[in-house]
Scaffold this motif. Sequence first.
Motif: not given
Length: 419
Positions: A129-154
């Motif tokens: 989430i911190a990495e996604e936030l560092a790109t300028g994403a809002s928290y909801p968007a950062a969470y969705a992207a970070a969760a998706a990354r967790s699925v992609a790399a279990p």
Amino acid sequence: MNVVGLIVEYNPFHNGHAYHLAEAKRLAEAEAVVAVMSGDFLQRGEPAIVSKWARAEMALHAGADLVLELPIAYAAQPAEWFAHGAAALLDATGIVSHLCFGSEAGTLAELQPLARQLSGESGALKAAIAEELATGASYPAAYAAAAARSVAAPPGGGPGSAAGAAAARALLEQPNNSLGLHYLIALQRLGSGIAPLTVRREGAGYRDAVPGSASIASATAIRGLIAGEGGLSAAAPYIPPYTAEILAREFRSGRGPVTWESFAAPLFHRLLASSRETLAEHHEVTEGLEFRIKKMLPQLQQLTVEELLEKLKTKRYTYTKLQRMMLHILLQHGKLAMAPEALAQGPGYLRVLAFSRKGRELLKRMKASASLPIVTRAAAFSHPGLELDIQAAAAYANAMPIRNDSEIFRDFRQPPITI
């Protein structure tokens, strides 16, 4: 005896809420309903249109048997902590067998496996989430992207699924799915025996600004109708008669409607009189936002909360994030009291706002089953979290259209509502 728990705001109670309550009872085969309801300020950082007492009364008319207040420390928080506090309260009753929430998915088939995966990798998820936030994403968007990354790399380094990641991201970009996921994660982290259920959200989206059908509209759309030329009459097709009656009574008595502009004077007093260093001490004032606030204040054409929020809003800082930040400044919530370490401990009490005849029986059972103190009169109990609730209620009452001493100090004296 099955007892279904609901996590609600009822701002105000409408026909969609009535559908959810009825479906929750049916799916859980429940004989009783326990609702955990936000107090006078809500998860998106905005004030409720009428007080928690009026909204708890609506809940009783709708068929809820026991209404508990979600403490302000959890009620005005991002989804993770909002869900944690509410689920912890339901679990602490010792009587709730099911939790039923609304979702766009309408099924646990996708949400439950995702919750199991995300609940066990808190550190890795927070780093993503911190990495996604560092790109300028809002928290909801950062969470969705970070969760998706967790699925992609279990966990364990196995092969990920790009399709699964895309599906997870699409799922979590829908607000009710995202909040529902956090309920599921909270239940798992609590080790709760409460069984989750979900009902597909029908008729209108959570943030839809206009009615979505002949009988169901979002609370946002209903508040917009009430604020318009048609007033309560325009909202009547979308709310039960008892909601209309309670709203009309509250408005006549000068206890509503309450909006963010009702707090403009005290909020701007705090913003103008506080130094940047003082502003930075408040919860949710992050990443130098105190500098942005001070920079934007002189640029306002009018000292309205709406214009200030519009000036402050960016892709990174959503309207919801900014509203919550302003609320914490208004209520003087410091970072320490709202730190993750403090919130992780969970609420320290079960504050009863309202109960039915059946709810009275539930309270009797809870005396033996509850793992937290049951509070029916605020004056008889002391807890730092409850102090914050009382302060929030007083600030809310002080901003009502007609200021009334008895309303400002109502939280000290008011016993639970019964009908």
